[in-house]
Design an enzyme around this catalytic site. Structure first.
Site, mmCIF file in Angstrom:
data_model
loop_
_atom_site.group_PDB
_atom_site.id
_atom_site.type_symbol
_atom_site.label_atom_id
_atom_site.label_comp_id
_atom_site.label_asym_id
_atom_site.label_seq_id
_atom_site.Cartn_x
_atom_site.Cartn_y
_atom_site.Cartn_z
ATOM 1 C CB ALA A 157 -58.195 44.592 93.374
ATOM 2 C CG ASP A 158 -60.185 40.005 91.188
ATOM 3 O OD1 ASP A 158 -61.146 40.885 91.383
ATOM 4 O OD2 ASP A 158 -60.060 39.611 89.785
ATOM 5 C CG LEU A 159 -54.515 37.429 93.225
ATOM 6 C CD1 LEU A 159 -53.346 37.104 92.697
ATOM 7 C CD2 LEU A 159 -55.160 35.912 92.937
#
Length: 387
Positions: free
Chosen positions: A160-162
């Site tokens: 999700a961050d990436l």
């Protein structure tokens, strides 16, 4: 990219992922940090922490106390010269500091302001703290990851961050292109939740269009068979024999041509419905030879397959070495270290030299001098803990 100045107010991973796309290709990236930053997220110090080197290379670091009037004034001077700002504060925090988009566009109408939040800039969850695993759970990813009956499972990387960082970078590029037409910047924003839900792709579509709630299928592909992990005499391999033609070639390689006409496996749907029986038949054969042998035989027949490698084995793989996926950087304390290279190749374009991630405030004097402050003014600001 060297004509663009990017101000980086982001932390952790999603924002730095967006900024890294510009830093790697030569943009003038200025990382703004608090003068007395607590470094509990950088074990061993920022310069020695491997993830910090991966995330913040090719930047310059400026310390500024944005809560101090002079620190805020210097920040606004920086914004006047910036093309892009990237931040991942909670919505209420940036408004409290007076560094929200509406405030900064008055200072620089050409500014492209990129925000990444946990759950969006508005709505009932807007001010909740958001982290990758929380978004994985809320987006449905953990409900389809792992083996059935074993409970929810997170993905092995901060997906999700990436993905939020990459979508933010795409949005920034689109806004910069739009600025060439309009002369004005834009507020671009995404969130871990929005990015992760987009990444659910066909699993989300199964619900939206077909009304089907996807479940966990472990290493088997949710909608195709045989596609999964199969044990060999000395390990495991992936096989992906999608389509009847591919399945027929797999059967020939396995020495089981009778399966081609078996009514249980005659169509794609029947192969999914009878997945357990089909997998048992395949495993009875794959266990009889080594991974290397099966990979050679299957590739010769045009059946997609491959090894399942640990991280050290991955970097030792001949194709990975050929693609040159790492870059060497010289660090003042650690010496020569390797970091990941960008996964995009621009034929005929040479990448700028790579620089290690900076120590906090390492370039404060250099940047403040660029903003017009002489040595005496810089020392005064340092004494007042403004920088």
């Amino acid at each position: 990219m060297d004509r663009f100045t990017v101000v980086d107010l982001s932390r952790v991973r999603s924002g730095p992922t967006a900024v890294r796309q510009f830093a790697d290709w030569g943009a003038n990236v200025i990382k703004v940090e608090e003068p007395t930053e607590v470094k509990d997220d950088k074990p061993g110090g920022a310069a020695k922490f491997s993830d910090y080197q991966n995330t913040h290379r090719n930047k310059r670091s400026l310390t500024l106390n944005l809560k101090h009037p002079e620190g805020k004034a210097l920040f606004l001077e920086l914004i006047k010269r910036a093309d892009v700002l990237v931040e991942n504060y909670r919505p209420s925090v940036k408004k409290k500091l007076g560094i929200d988009y509406e405030s900064l566009r008055k200072i620089n109408p050409r500014l492209v302001y990129a925000s990444i939040s946990g759950f969006g800039q508005t709505g009932p969850y807007a001010d909740r703290p958001g982290l990758d695993q929380i978004a994985q759970g809320l987006s449905g990813l953990m409900s389809v990851t792992g083996e059935a009956g074993r409970g929810p499972m997170r993905a092995g990387i901060p997906i999700a961050d990436l993905s939020a960082g990459l979508f933010a970078a795409i949005g920034i590029l689109m806004a910069l292109l739009d600025r060439e037409r309009t002369g004005e910047g834009r507020w671009v924003h995404t969130s871990l939740l929005q990015a992760q839900m987009w990444m659910m792709d066909f699993q989300a579509t199964r619900w939206l269009i077909d009304g089907e709630v996807p479940g966990q299928s472990g290493n088997d592909h949710p909608t195709s068979s045989p596609t999964g992990v199969y044990p060999t005499a000395d390990g495991y391999i992936n096989i992906a024999a999608m389509g009847s033609g591919m399945f027929a070639r797999l059967c020939e390689v396995l020495g089981m041509p009778e399966m081609i006409a078996d009514p249980r496996f005659a169509s794609a749907g029947q192969r999914v419905d009878n997945r357990a029986e089909l997998n048992r038949a395949i495993i009875s054969k794959t266990r009889t030879a080594s991974s290397a042998d099966w990979i050679e035989w299957l590739n010769e027949a045009g059946v997609p397959c491959g090894p399942i490698l640990s991280m050290d084995q991955t970097f030792d793989n001949e194709q990975v070495r050929h693609l040159a996926v790492t870059r060497r950087v010289s660090h003042p304390q650690r010496g020569e270290i390797d970091i990941m290279a960008p996964p995009v190749v621009f034929e005929g374009a040479e990448m700028p030299a790579v620089r290690p991630a900076p120590e906090t405030g390492a370039h404060s004097d250099e940047i403040l001098q660029w903003l017009g402050l002489d040595a005496e003014a810089r020392e005064r600001l340092r004494a007042q803990r403004v920088v």
